[in-house]
Design a protein around this motif. Structure first.
Motif, PDB file in Angstrom:
ATOM      1  N   THR A   1       4.443  84.242  25.591  1.00 41.78           N
ATOM      2  CA  THR A   1       3.070  84.986  25.663  1.00 41.78           C
ATOM      3  C   THR A   1       3.241  85.732  27.154  1.00 41.78           C
ATOM      4  O   THR A   1       4.197  85.351  28.029  1.00 41.78           O
ATOM      5  CB  THR A   1       1.938  83.980  25.768  1.00 41.78           C
ATOM      6  OG1 THR A   1       0.745  84.993  25.233  1.00 41.78           O
ATOM      7  CG2 THR A   1       1.729  83.314  26.908  1.00 41.78           C
TER       8      THR A   1
ATOM      9  N   GLN B   1      -2.867  87.233  21.121  1.00 40.05           N
ATOM     10  CA  GLN B   1      -4.010  87.071  21.973  1.00 40.05           C
ATOM     11  C   GLN B   1      -4.493  85.852  21.279  1.00 40.05           C
ATOM     12  O   GLN B   1      -4.336  85.391  20.295  1.00 40.05           O
ATOM     13  CB  GLN B   1      -4.874  88.304  21.225  1.00 40.05           C
ATOM     14  CG  GLN B   1      -4.547  89.751  21.921  1.00 40.05           C
ATOM     15  CD  GLN B   1      -5.994  90.780  21.508  1.00 40.05           C
ATOM     16  OE1 GLN B   1      -6.170  91.108  20.545  1.00 40.05           O
ATOM     17  NE2 GLN B   1      -5.777  91.605  22.661  1.00 40.05           N
TER      18      GLN B   1
ATOM     19  N   LEU C   1      -4.327  77.493  29.587  1.00 42.87           N
ATOM     20  CA  LEU C   1      -4.123  77.266  28.691  1.00 42.87           C
ATOM     21  C   LEU C   1      -2.622  76.949  28.206  1.00 42.87           C
ATOM     22  O   LEU C   1      -2.077  75.685  27.703  1.00 42.87           O
ATOM     23  CB  LEU C   1      -4.575  78.287  27.753  1.00 42.87           C
ATOM     24  CG  LEU C   1      -4.457  78.200  26.046  1.00 42.87           C
ATOM     25  CD1 LEU C   1      -4.984  76.991  25.209  1.00 42.87           C
ATOM     26  CD2 LEU C   1      -4.534  79.462  25.321  1.00 42.87           C
TER      27      LEU C   1
ATOM     28  N   VAL D   1       0.707  86.712  30.301  1.00 45.51           N
ATOM     29  CA  VAL D   1      -0.537  86.509  30.987  1.00 45.51           C
ATOM     30  C   VAL D   1      -0.556  87.473  32.382  1.00 45.51           C
ATOM     31  O   VAL D   1       0.375  87.401  33.094  1.00 45.51           O
ATOM     32  CB  VAL D   1      -0.724  84.950  31.333  1.00 45.51           C
ATOM     33  CG1 VAL D   1      -2.077  84.803  32.070  1.00 45.51           C
ATOM     34  CG2 VAL D   1      -0.317  84.361  30.082  1.00 45.51           C
TER      35      VAL D   1
ATOM     36  N   ASN E   1      -5.620  86.021  35.157  1.00 40.92           N
ATOM     37  CA  ASN E   1      -6.084  85.377  33.920  1.00 40.92           C
ATOM     38  C   ASN E   1      -6.036  83.841  34.146  1.00 40.92           C
ATOM     39  O   ASN E   1      -4.909  83.086  33.333  1.00 40.92           O
ATOM     40  CB  ASN E   1      -5.517  86.015  32.681  1.00 40.92           C
ATOM     41  CG  ASN E   1      -6.186  85.335  31.573  1.00 40.92           C
ATOM     42  OD1 ASN E   1      -6.924  84.496  31.577  1.00 40.92           O
ATOM     43  ND2 ASN E   1      -6.175  86.233  30.305  1.00 40.92           N
TER      44      ASN E   1
ATOM     45  N   SER F   1      -5.810  81.684  30.638  1.00 40.92           N
ATOM     46  CA  SER F   1      -4.668  81.571  29.679  1.00 40.92           C
ATOM     47  C   SER F   1      -3.535  80.927  30.756  1.00 40.92           C
ATOM     48  O   SER F   1      -2.890  80.183  29.984  1.00 40.92           O
ATOM     49  CB  SER F   1      -4.384  83.124  29.729  1.00 40.92           C
ATOM     50  OG  SER F   1      -5.202  83.513  28.513  1.00 40.92           O
ATOM     51  N   ASP F   2      -3.707  81.122  31.888  1.00 38.46           N
ATOM     52  CA  ASP F   2      -2.722  80.257  32.446  1.00 38.46           C
ATOM     53  C   ASP F   2      -2.675  78.842  32.438  1.00 38.46           C
ATOM     54  O   ASP F   2      -1.748  78.110  32.162  1.00 38.46           O
ATOM     55  CB  ASP F   2      -2.775  80.645  34.154  1.00 38.46           C
ATOM     56  CG  ASP F   2      -1.836  79.616  35.002  1.00 38.46           C
ATOM     57  OD1 ASP F   2      -0.600  79.873  34.782  1.00 38.46           O
ATOM     58  OD2 ASP F   2      -2.202  78.823  35.560  1.00 38.46           O
TER      59      ASP F   2
END
Length: 175
Positions: free
Chosen positions: A123, A88, A135, A125, A129, A132-133
């Motif tokens: 990770t 997370q 990031l 995703v 999101n 997050s994609d």
């Protein structure tokens, strides 16, 4: 007058420190995850355990009072000991939009690479999101390593029946 990006980065590092989480941080990390409104919230107990058992593969950002304001939790895959799984990432609302998640991710991967080596980062995703994609896509670009995506868990596997698929992001190999 608006601050230049370099001024914002300088101000952020003046008042925030990046640190290893402690058990005492578990409640604050749980609250940050809860308030994110996008993460699957685990039990408060699991965040205490995470801060105890996976502190070496996790980081927190602390404000000037020493309180956690952001975190990244991770662990090494048992069957791939060179692969760090990022579980997370969350940043308190007051500290968003300043690149703190990317800074934490870079700090964590740099630390674990120096301490025990790092072959890849994984990770998951969900398709909705976008933060997050961005990031993890930008992380792969910054470090000039490949990024592969594939569905790891179809939404139908989750018991609630409304969960979106979890897409595996595999970043690496690192040189």
């Amino acid at each position: 007058m608006t601050a230049a990006p370099a001024d914002i980065a300088r101000a952020r590092t003046e008042f925030l420190t990046i640190d290893t989480p402690r058990v005492e941080d578990g409640a604050a990390i749980w609250r940050i995850a809860r308030d994110s409104e996008v993460l699957d919230l685990n039990s408060s107990y699991s965040y205490l355990l995470w801060c105890r058992d996976f502190a070496a593969t996790s980081v927190v950002a602390r404000d000037e009072k020493g309180e956690p304001v952001a975190f990244v939790t991770g662990y090494f895959r048992p069957d791939r000991p060179g692969t760090l799984v990022v579980w997370q990432v969350a940043v308190d609302h007051a500290h968003r939009g300043r690149g703190l998640a990317a800074e934490l991710l870079d700090a964590l991967t740099s630390r674990v690479a120096a301490e025990r080596g790092l072959d890849a980062v994984e990770t998951t995703v969900t398709p909705d999101n976008t933060a997050s994609d961005r990031l993890f896509t930008s992380y792969a670009q910054r470090h000039d390593v490949p990024l592969e995506r594939e569905v790891l868990f179809d939404g139908g596997l989750f018991p609630e029946g409304t969960h979106l698929p979890e897409v595996l992001y595999r970043i690496g190999p690192f040189a």
